[in-house]
Design a protein around this motif. Sequence first.
Motif, PDB file in Angstrom:
ATOM      1  N   VAL A   1       0.834  -1.200   0.000  1.00 29.09           N
ATOM      2  CA  VAL A   1       0.000   0.000   0.000  1.00 29.09           C
ATOM      3  C   VAL A   1       0.866   1.247   0.000  1.00 29.09           C
ATOM      4  CG1 VAL A   1      -1.944  -1.093   1.213  1.00 29.09           C
ATOM      5  CG2 VAL A   1      -0.188   0.114   2.536  1.00 29.09           C
ATOM      6  N   SER A   2       0.227   2.342  -0.319  1.00 30.77           N
ATOM      7  CA  SER A   2       0.840   3.661  -0.257  1.00 30.77           C
ATOM      8  C   SER A   2      -0.105   4.552   0.549  1.00 30.77           C
ATOM      9  CB  SER A   2       0.993   4.210  -1.681  1.00 30.77           C
ATOM     10  OG  SER A   2       1.340   5.574  -1.657  1.00 30.77           O
ATOM     11  N   LEU A   3       0.463   5.423   1.361  1.00 27.66           N
ATOM     12  CA  LEU A   3      -0.335   6.389   2.119  1.00 27.66           C
ATOM     13  C   LEU A   3       0.268   7.768   1.947  1.00 27.66           C
ATOM     14  CD1 LEU A   3      -0.672   4.198   5.244  1.00 27.66           C
ATOM     15  CD2 LEU A   3      -2.622   5.460   4.348  1.00 27.66           C
ATOM     16  N   THR A   4      -0.578   8.759   1.743  1.00 25.00           N
ATOM     17  CA  THR A   4      -0.111  10.137   1.679  1.00 25.00           C
ATOM     18  C   THR A   4      -0.877  10.962   2.698  1.00 25.00           C
ATOM     19  OG1 THR A   4      -1.644  10.594  -0.133  1.00 25.00           O
ATOM     20  CG2 THR A   4       0.630  10.062  -0.731  1.00 25.00           C
ATOM     21  N   PHE A   5      -0.154  11.864   3.342  1.00 21.97           N
ATOM     22  CA  PHE A   5      -0.725  12.741   4.354  1.00 21.97           C
ATOM     23  C   PHE A   5      -0.273  14.159   4.069  1.00 21.97           C
ATOM     24  CE2 PHE A   5      -0.148   8.623   6.315  1.00 21.97           C
ATOM     25  CZ  PHE A   5      -1.274   8.443   7.104  1.00 21.97           C
ATOM     26  N   THR A   6      -1.084  15.123   4.477  1.00 24.62           N
ATOM     27  CA  THR A   6      -0.693  16.517   4.322  1.00 24.62           C
ATOM     28  C   THR A   6      -1.219  17.337   5.485  1.00 24.62           C
ATOM     29  OG1 THR A   6      -0.646  18.410   2.812  1.00 24.62           O
ATOM     30  CG2 THR A   6      -2.693  17.152   2.904  1.00 24.62           C
ATOM     31  N   ALA A   7      -0.475  18.369   5.803  1.00 24.22           N
ATOM     32  CA  ALA A   7      -0.881  19.372   6.783  1.00 24.22           C
ATOM     33  C   ALA A   7      -0.636  20.722   6.111  1.00 24.22           C
ATOM     34  CB  ALA A   7      -0.062  19.238   8.065  1.00 24.22           C
ATOM     35  N   ARG A   8      -0.854  21.766   6.827  1.00 23.37           N
ATOM     36  CA  ARG A   8      -0.743  23.100   6.242  1.00 23.37           C
ATOM     37  C   ARG A   8       0.610  23.330   5.546  1.00 23.37           C
ATOM     38  NH1 ARG A   8      -3.999  26.871   7.918  1.00 23.37           N
ATOM     39  NH2 ARG A   8      -3.854  28.739   6.678  1.00 23.37           N
ATOM     40  N   ASP A   9       1.699  22.855   6.144  1.00 22.92           N
ATOM     41  CA  ASP A   9       3.013  23.155   5.566  1.00 22.92           C
ATOM     42  C   ASP A   9       3.952  21.948   5.554  1.00 22.92           C
ATOM     43  OD1 ASP A   9       3.427  22.998   8.254  1.00 22.92           O
ATOM     44  OD2 ASP A   9       4.077  25.068   8.522  1.00 22.92           O
ATOM     45  N   SER A  10       3.377  20.742   5.535  1.00 21.91           N
ATOM     46  CA  SER A  10       4.213  19.547   5.442  1.00 21.91           C
ATOM     47  C   SER A  10       3.450  18.422   4.748  1.00 21.91           C
ATOM     48  CB  SER A  10       4.707  19.107   6.825  1.00 21.91           C
ATOM     49  OG  SER A  10       3.640  18.972   7.719  1.00 21.91           O
ATOM     50  N   TRP A  11       4.238  17.499   4.181  1.00 16.70           N
ATOM     51  CA  TRP A  11       3.678  16.407   3.412  1.00 16.70           C
ATOM     52  C   TRP A  11       4.454  15.139   3.726  1.00 16.70           C
ATOM     53  CZ3 TRP A  11       5.012  21.196   2.009  1.00 16.70           C
ATOM     54  CH2 TRP A  11       4.005  22.040   1.534  1.00 16.70           C
ATOM     55  N   VAL A  12       3.740  14.006   3.767  1.00 17.05           N
ATOM     56  CA  VAL A  12       4.377  12.720   4.026  1.00 17.05           C
ATOM     57  C   VAL A  12       3.817  11.702   3.045  1.00 17.05           C
ATOM     58  CG1 VAL A  12       4.613  10.821   5.678  1.00 17.05           C
ATOM     59  CG2 VAL A  12       4.772  13.171   6.484  1.00 17.05           C
ATOM     60  N   ALA A  13       4.687  10.890   2.475  1.00 22.29           N
ATOM     61  CA  ALA A  13       4.286   9.758   1.633  1.00 22.29           C
ATOM     62  C   ALA A  13       5.005   8.530   2.175  1.00 22.29           C
ATOM     63  CB  ALA A  13       4.688  10.002   0.177  1.00 22.29           C
ATOM     64  N   VAL A  14       4.249   7.480   2.467  1.00 24.03           N
ATOM     65  CA  VAL A  14       4.861   6.252   2.969  1.00 24.03           C
ATOM     66  C   VAL A  14       4.388   5.063   2.142  1.00 24.03           C
ATOM     67  CG1 VAL A  14       5.195   7.081   5.337  1.00 24.03           C
ATOM     68  CG2 VAL A  14       3.095   5.870   4.749  1.00 24.03           C
ATOM     69  N   TYR A  15       5.222   4.036   2.124  1.00 22.42           N
ATOM     70  CA  TYR A  15       4.932   2.815   1.393  1.00 22.42           C
ATOM     71  C   TYR A  15       5.192   1.663   2.344  1.00 22.42           C
ATOM     72  CZ  TYR A  15       5.924   6.459  -1.891  1.00 22.42           C
ATOM     73  OH  TYR A  15       5.937   7.678  -2.522  1.00 22.42           O
ATOM     74  N   GLY A  16       4.347   0.655   2.278  1.00 21.79           N
ATOM     75  CA  GLY A  16       4.564  -0.469   3.177  1.00 21.79           C
ATOM     76  C   GLY A  16       3.620  -1.614   2.905  1.00 21.79           C
ATOM     77  N   ARG A  17       3.516  -2.482   3.897  1.00 19.61           N
ATOM     78  CA  ARG A  17       2.666  -3.667   3.823  1.00 19.61           C
ATOM     79  C   ARG A  17       1.543  -3.523   4.829  1.00 19.61           C
ATOM     80  NH1 ARG A  17       3.803  -6.707  -0.235  1.00 19.61           N
ATOM     81  NH2 ARG A  17       5.972  -6.757  -0.849  1.00 19.61           N
ATOM     82  N   ALA A  18       0.335  -3.778   4.364  1.00 21.88           N
ATOM     83  CA  ALA A  18      -0.849  -3.682   5.215  1.00 21.88           C
ATOM     84  C   ALA A  18      -1.289  -5.066   5.650  1.00 21.88           C
ATOM     85  CB  ALA A  18      -1.977  -2.987   4.456  1.00 21.88           C
TER      86      ALA A  18
END
Length: 156
Positions: free
Chosen positions: A64-81
């Motif tokens: 899986v891939s997950l993306t997150f965002t806040a006002r001034d930051s971004w995160v993208a992670v990849y892993g196993r669910a």
Amino acid sequence: MADDTKKLVDLLEDMPIGMLTTFGPEGPRSIPMARQEVEPTAELWFITVKDSAHSRAIAAEPRVSLTFTARDSWVAVYGRATLVDDREKLAELWTTFAEAWLPGGVDDPNAVLLRVDVESGEYWDTPGGKVASLLSFVKTKLTGDTYDADHGTVSG
């Protein structure tokens, strides 16, 4: 814990909603998910519905891939669910927000946990918010240097 992993986990603490992308037999599919917990090892926990398209996709292909965002930051992670049927952990993480999808509460037989073990990820952070971002943008335009953001990568 490596500095980049700590930074990624710290950023995720302020990002409760992410987009989960599965890669099952029907191809990529993205849905919003409310993150319940972030472990210091970058293990993410969600409450989800056992009988759903994304749960079936994960059973067929756990990547899986997950993306997150806040006002001034971004995160993208990849892993196993992994779907985890642990009623004690479910009760620990349960929120009333989850009842919108699982009205039977913690005892709903369709309630299950989703754990994502992060294998790699990236983050972009612009500490200082809008003013720092604006200053970095102006600096980029004037000097030709690249945009000033804190960027890091994490790998398992």
